[in-house]
Design a protein around this motif. Structure first.
Motif, short mmCIF file in Angstrom:
data_model
loop_
_atom_site.label_atom_id
_atom_site.label_comp_id
_atom_site.label_asym_id
_atom_site.label_seq_id
_atom_site.Cartn_x
_atom_site.Cartn_y
_atom_site.Cartn_z
N VAL B 55 0.97 -1.16 -0.01
CA VAL B 55 -0.04 -0.13 -0.04
C VAL B 55 0.92 1.24 0.02
O VAL B 55 0.43 2.22 -0.92
N LEU B 56 1.83 1.19 0.74
CA LEU B 56 2.75 2.56 1.09
C LEU B 56 3.59 2.50 -0.42
O LEU B 56 3.55 3.70 -0.68
N ARG B 57 4.06 1.59 -0.88
CA ARG B 57 4.55 1.85 -2.25
C ARG B 57 3.80 2.32 -3.24
O ARG B 57 4.04 3.14 -4.16
N PHE B 58 2.43 1.74 -3.22
CA PHE B 58 1.66 2.12 -4.26
C PHE B 58 1.29 3.69 -4.37
O PHE B 58 1.44 4.35 -5.19
N ILE B 59 1.07 4.25 -2.97
CA ILE B 59 0.56 5.50 -2.73
C ILE B 59 2.17 6.41 -3.15
O ILE B 59 1.86 7.33 -4.01
N ILE B 60 3.45 6.11 -2.78
CA ILE B 60 4.55 6.94 -3.06
C ILE B 60 4.57 6.82 -4.77
O ILE B 60 4.79 7.97 -5.37
N PHE B 61 4.44 5.61 -5.25
CA PHE B 61 4.76 5.59 -6.79
C PHE B 61 3.73 6.21 -7.44
O PHE B 61 3.88 6.85 -8.55
N TYR B 347 3.02 -7.98 -5.77
CA TYR B 347 4.02 -7.39 -4.74
C TYR B 347 5.51 -7.30 -5.42
O TYR B 347 6.10 -8.14 -5.98
N GLY B 348 6.09 -6.13 -5.03
CA GLY B 348 7.55 -5.80 -5.76
C GLY B 348 7.63 -4.39 -5.88
O GLY B 348 6.95 -3.90 -6.85
N GLY B 349 8.52 -3.83 -5.31
CA GLY B 349 8.81 -2.25 -5.48
C GLY B 349 9.06 -2.04 -6.85
O GLY B 349 8.81 -1.15 -7.54
N SER B 350 10.38 -2.81 -7.44
CA SER B 350 10.99 -2.35 -8.75
C SER B 350 10.14 -2.48 -10.07
O SER B 350 10.15 -1.58 -10.84
N SER B 351 9.26 -3.38 -9.69
CA SER B 351 8.13 -3.71 -10.73
C SER B 351 7.24 -2.61 -10.92
O SER B 351 7.09 -1.98 -12.01
N MET B 352 6.82 -2.13 -9.68
CA MET B 352 5.67 -1.10 -9.67
C MET B 352 6.49 0.08 -9.89
O MET B 352 5.99 0.65 -10.73
#
Lengths: 659, 374
Positions: B55-61, B347-352
């Protein structure tokens, strides 16, 4: 210059647009393919995958069924279940099985052979199946396990139930016992196979085996949702097992306990029966053993002790032991002679202590002889000479018919006990078939005093006495109580009706009577007369009364004069070995004869003499004379039996009131 | 005039804001919400690490994408090669000093984030090719020099990713690159030639594969042969999806994922869990949202005046499509199991991060759709 400008730019754009169009079409087709695949998995094959998914996540644990109890007539539990502490381990839930086992071995002090057995069991079962480390932890061990539990992850101390026989050895032969189900048990019995869980106890012998399917009950089932590693996530449902049926028996614990007491340190058997309902009040075979020993696998020492006991505790003498009935057969011989009009009650014989017949000397038990005796005296003093002469006239075949009619030579509880023996009532035809030789007339004489080929079980003698004592009617022996069974009153009136029917038949067709019974089916014979003329039965019973209650009667010393307890009986002393002339001369005292060669002591009786209700047989293996070794036991027992009668009837009335 | 200002790049902020593609934006948001709930369900109905960080990553990205959308398309054009070179540099760094996890050295430690450069390469290669072909003349596209350079641009990162080893990502990079190359106008015969060459070199490639990769390909053809071994994932995934039925087992009621039968359920197998809980209808809805996103990206590309923007949008739409199809085909048992995340859902930061950068370039194309690039 613009990258997208000019003619070349236009061509570039049209190429990319055209190619993108083709690409988009391809995408639609591929998306269509994915949707088709989804449809086939989720809609077409949904059922298949739903089943597979349930199989994945649900795992069943079957709990051992709780076995039904045995109760005596008065509601005392004679076989029940006891709470026990056990230690279970489910191997797949243990991180380091080896370590856990070694820790447990140290804490519980498991010896190396037991330890190896546990490891072997583990290798034979599925990793999610419960491995029972110990089935019966002592309180000490249980406490110790709980103390170390935090370092024994995977070990589960549990409270379980196990069979328990609160009366120890008192009912062993009657009930049988349970032990761990064997491969053979599983093959032979579908029901056991269906409910089997590791460590299940099943009946091995006796009633425990016979009534297995009623007693066993049904498994409780715990269904758990498990994850991919087999760990239980939560319990989906719990089907409580049904306890097996409780079985109520007709026996009386108090009488049974006294039988145990009376035969203590002896080998023998006592059977007590209700002469109308056929209910077994007690049946004991001595020596007995503690069936609780078999629950957790009998120890080597205990087993050897039982196996090597010279008195052979494993034999159920009441139904398995075959012995010559000796003089206890005489009432039947006398009845047979009277029924067949071979002699009249006035027939007399002069007993000189021995008689010469067919070139051989036949001795009376009394060397000095009884003098001139009639039939009543002969039964009373058990004169062998009289019976030699009477059986000579009767013949073995006619005796055979009467004896069989009264229940000898036939299984009493047909099918209830696997180990029950038939016994043998000889006939000329039998000998020809079995031994291939003709009947020798001299053999008739010794058959007439219950020796020779004749072999009966103590229970058969008890049934014989009961069917004489009730006036000569057929009854059905039973050991389980069912309140739908005929009551004493019903049976009594049925017998009375059949008695009158027979009398009227007798008047109509003289010749038909005796044998008409033979033609009918066994079951319809119930409560029907076994006699031709009831006066003959009454005469025999009266003679048995004389034998116990008149001076010179063989069991006179065991009489009870109180009318309430007064009983009538017949002693028997059966020879194990042919007595040689030299031995006869020596006239050894019983203590001087080796145990295995001593006579068997027998006694059959019924009581109270007026309106009798109970019959019994006492058998003491190598006990010596029936009058001194068996009859005194009956005297003691009768007091208890009669005293318990009133209470028994009260309980019966109460149980009939219950719906 | 609007046209004039657009040409000169003098549009006001509100005009830019108005010209954002809201359908695309909403679809991405919906996907973000769905993926967060899916992550929550995967965590077993608890707010655990995966859900929180997703959720955090999604918001930031998402915010980052929104902000980057306002960058002029020219910026992306100008930095196209640089972007590629930076990512390539990161890939080399990863192969030298990267963090190794589950037998594969694919992450670089950037102190604030562990980055997987191979995921970024999926976008960088499209940007790089878009710039290359933006400049190239159509009649020069199929000459030797203009074939060799893109080939080098494509093969270099693929070799680096394969050696990590990460077969899945390298295949996806190759596919995205090849699609852009074809869209740009490279003659089909060259693809056929390379295809034949690859087929001939197949035995050598297979010899080069790790045993577990060989096994995966073998089990794809017969998953039931070894149900508890390598075929386990395919079988369990099919069971989960198949047992979902028309309407699914319901939110948080999926048993397969919850009970840990599903491997890598947060990443590659997130669709399996989603499909189990929401059934055929839910899966169709998800596909529909992806479909709308792809459609919007293509549409933006169509309306873009710059070839760079157009080719990027077409290339990006196609590669998103490829990522979705490869991932879904894999969990549906149509393709062998190779690591490939589902865009935004997994799930996965780089991909997002990579996907969001892609979207911001698309948005920028939309905002500056009338912009021409010299």
């Amino acid at each position: 210059m613009f990258g997208g400008g000019g003619d070349s730019g236009y061509k570039k754009l049209s190429t990319v647009n055209r190619r993108m169009f083709i690409m988009t079409a391809a995408k639609l087709v591929i998306f269509g393919g994915i949707i088709t695949r989804l449809f086939s998995l989720q809609i077409n094959e949904n059922k298949k995958y739903l089943t597979l998914s349930d199989k994945n996540r649900l795992r069943e644990w079957r709990l051992p069924p709780v076995r039904g109890d045995f109760e005596d007539f008065f509601g005392n539990k004679i076989a029940s279940n006891l709470k026990v502490y056990q230690l279970h381990v489910v191997p797949e839930q243990v991180e380091d099985f080896r370590y856990l086992m070694i820790r447990l071995r140290d804490i519980l002090d498991i010896d190396s052979s037991t330890f190896k057995k546990i490891l072997k069991r583990k290798s034979q079962q599925k990793s999610w199946e419960t491995l029972i480390i110990s089935e019966n932890l002592s309180w000490d061990q249980f406490a110790k396990i709980n103390f170390y539990l935090h370092e024994l992850s995977g070990a589960k101390p549990v409270l379980s139930v196990a069979r328990n026989y609160p009366y120890d050895e008192k009912f062993t032969h009657l009930l049988g016992y349970v032990a761990q189900a064997s491969e053979k048990d599983l093959i032979e019995n579908e029901v056991i196979k269906k409910s089997h869980v590791p460590g299940l106890r099943v009946g091995k012998i006796g009633l425990e085996k016979t009534y297995e399917n009623q007693l066993i009950g049904s498994n409780g089932i715990q269904r758990y949702e498990v994850n991919a590693y087999g760990k239980r996530i939560n319990q989906i449902d719990f089907v409580e097992g049904k306890k097996g049926t409780n079985i109520k028996l007709t026996v009386d614990t108090e009488v049974q306990a006294q039988c145990n007491e009376l035969l203590k340190d002896k080998a023998g058997s006592i059977c007590v029966m209700d002469i109308y309902t056929g209910e077994l009040i007690a049946m004991h075979s001595s020596p007995s053993f503690d069936p609780n020993l078999f629950l957790y696998g009998i120890s080597h020492d205990n087993w050897n002790e039982i196996l090597n006991n010279p008195k052979k505790p494993l034999i159920n003498r009441s139904i398995q032991g075959l012995y010559p009935p000796g003089s206890t057969i005489k009432p039947i011989v006398a009845l047979s002679a009277l029924e067949n009009d071979v002699i009249s009650t006035k027939f007399k014989v002069n007993c000189t202590g021995k008689t010469e017949m067919y070139g051989q000397t036949y001795h009376c038990w009394k060397d000095t002889g009884h003098g001139i005796v009639n039939l009543r005296d002969a039964l009373k003093v058990s004169c062998d000479t009289f019976f030699y002469e009477m059986s000579r006239r009767l013949g073995v075949d006619r005796l055979n018919l009467t004896a069989k009619k009264f229940g000898l030579g036939e299984k009493v509880f047909n099918g209830t006990y696997n180990e029950e023996k038939e016994g043998l009532i000889p006939s000329t035809q039998w000998k020809k078939n079995a031994l291939g030789r003709g009947w020798v007339l001299g053999e008739t004489l010794i058959t007439g005093i219950g020796q020779g080929y004749m072999q009966t079980t103590p229970l058969q003698l008890c049934l014989m006495t009961a069917q004489l004592a009730n006036g000569g009617f057929k009854i059905k022996p039973k050991i389980t109580f069912d309140k739908n069974n005929d009551t004493y009153e019903q049976i009594k009136s049925e017998m009375e009706k059949n008695r009158i029917d027979l009398l009227s038949d007798f008047q109509q067709d003289d010749a038909m009577v005796d044998f008409s019974l033979e033609k009918k089916k066994r079951d319809t014979d119930l409560y029907k007369p076994l006699y031709r003329n009831q006066e003959n039965v009454k005469f025999v019973l009266e003679a048995m009364f004389a034998s116990t209650n008149e001076v010179r009667g063989t069991s006179y010393s065991s009489r009870i004069s109180d009318k309430k307890y007064q009983f009538a009986g017949k002693t028997g002393t059966s020879q194990v070995k042919k007595i040689t002339e030299i031995q006869r001369e020596l006239d050894l005292d019983i203590s001087q004869i080796p145990y295995e060669e001593r006579d068997h002591a027998l006694f059959v009786a019924f009581g109270p003499y007026v309106n009798p209700r109970y019959a019994l047989s006492v058998f003491v293996e190598h006990g010596g004379a029936g009058s001194s070794a068996a009859a005194p036991l009956a005297k003691k027992l009768f007091k208890t039996i009669i005293d318990r009668h009133e209470e028994r009837e009260k309980i019966r009335e109460k149980s009939l009131m219950e719906i | 005039m609007f046209k004039e200002t657009a040409l000169s790049g003098q549009t006001t902020f509100f005009q830019k804001l108005r010209s954002l593609d809201y359908i695309l934006l909403i679809c991405i948001l919906i996907l973000g919400v769905i993926s967060s709930f899916a992550m929550y369900a995967t965590d077993g109905g608890e707010l655990l690490y995966h859900t929180k960080s997703h959720v955090l990553r999604f918001i930031i990205f998402f915010v980052m994408m929104f902000v980057l959308s306002f960058l002029n398309i020219r910026f992306w054009h100008a930095t196209g090669y640089l972007f590629y070179i930076i990512v390539l540099g990161l890939l080399i760094w990863a192969s030298l000093y990267g963090i190794t996890a589950s037998g594969s050295q694919r992450w670089v430690d950037l102190y604030f984030i562990n980055l997987q450069p191979s995921e970024l390469m999926k976008i960088a290669i499209i940007v790089c090719f878009a710039k290359f072909y933006h400049r190239a003349q159509i009649n020069q596209i199929n000459n030797f020099k203009n074939l060799l350079v893109p080939m080098m641009i494509l093969i270099l990162p693929i070799l680096l990713v394969v050696s990590q080893p990460d077969l899945g990502t390298s295949i996806l990079i190759a596919l995205s690159g090849i699609i852009v190359l074809w869209l740009a106008g490279i003659n089909l015969k060259y693809f056929i030639y390379s295809g034949l060459f690859l087929l001939i070199s197949m035995p050598f490639v297979i010899a080069f594969l790790k045993p577990y990769q060989k096994l995966r390909i073998l089990t794809f053809f017969n998953p039931d042969k070894d149900p508890l071994g390598a075929g386990y994932q395919i079988i369990q995934s099919k069971i989960a999806i198949g047992s979902g039925g028309l309407t699914g087992k319901g939110f948080l009621k999926g048993t397969q994922g919850y009970l840990e039968f599903l491997p890598e359920k947060h990443t590659d197998f997130i669709f399996t869990l989603f499909s189990e809980e929401h059934g055929f209808i839910g899966s169709l809805a998800l596909l529909f949202i992806y479909g709308v996103i792809i459609y919007r990206v293509i549409d933006i590309g169509k309306n873009a005046r710059s070839f760079f923007g157009k080719l990027f949008c077409f290339g990006f739409a196609s590669s998103i499509f490829v990522f979705i199809t490869v991932n879904m085909s894999m969990v549906l048992g149509l393709l062998p199991i190779v690591g490939s995340p589902l865009p935004i859902m997994s799930y996965g930061g780089s991909s997002m991060l990579a996907t969001m950068i892609g979207f911001s370039i698309v948005m920028s194309t939309k905002i500056y759709q009338k912009q021409l690039i010299a």
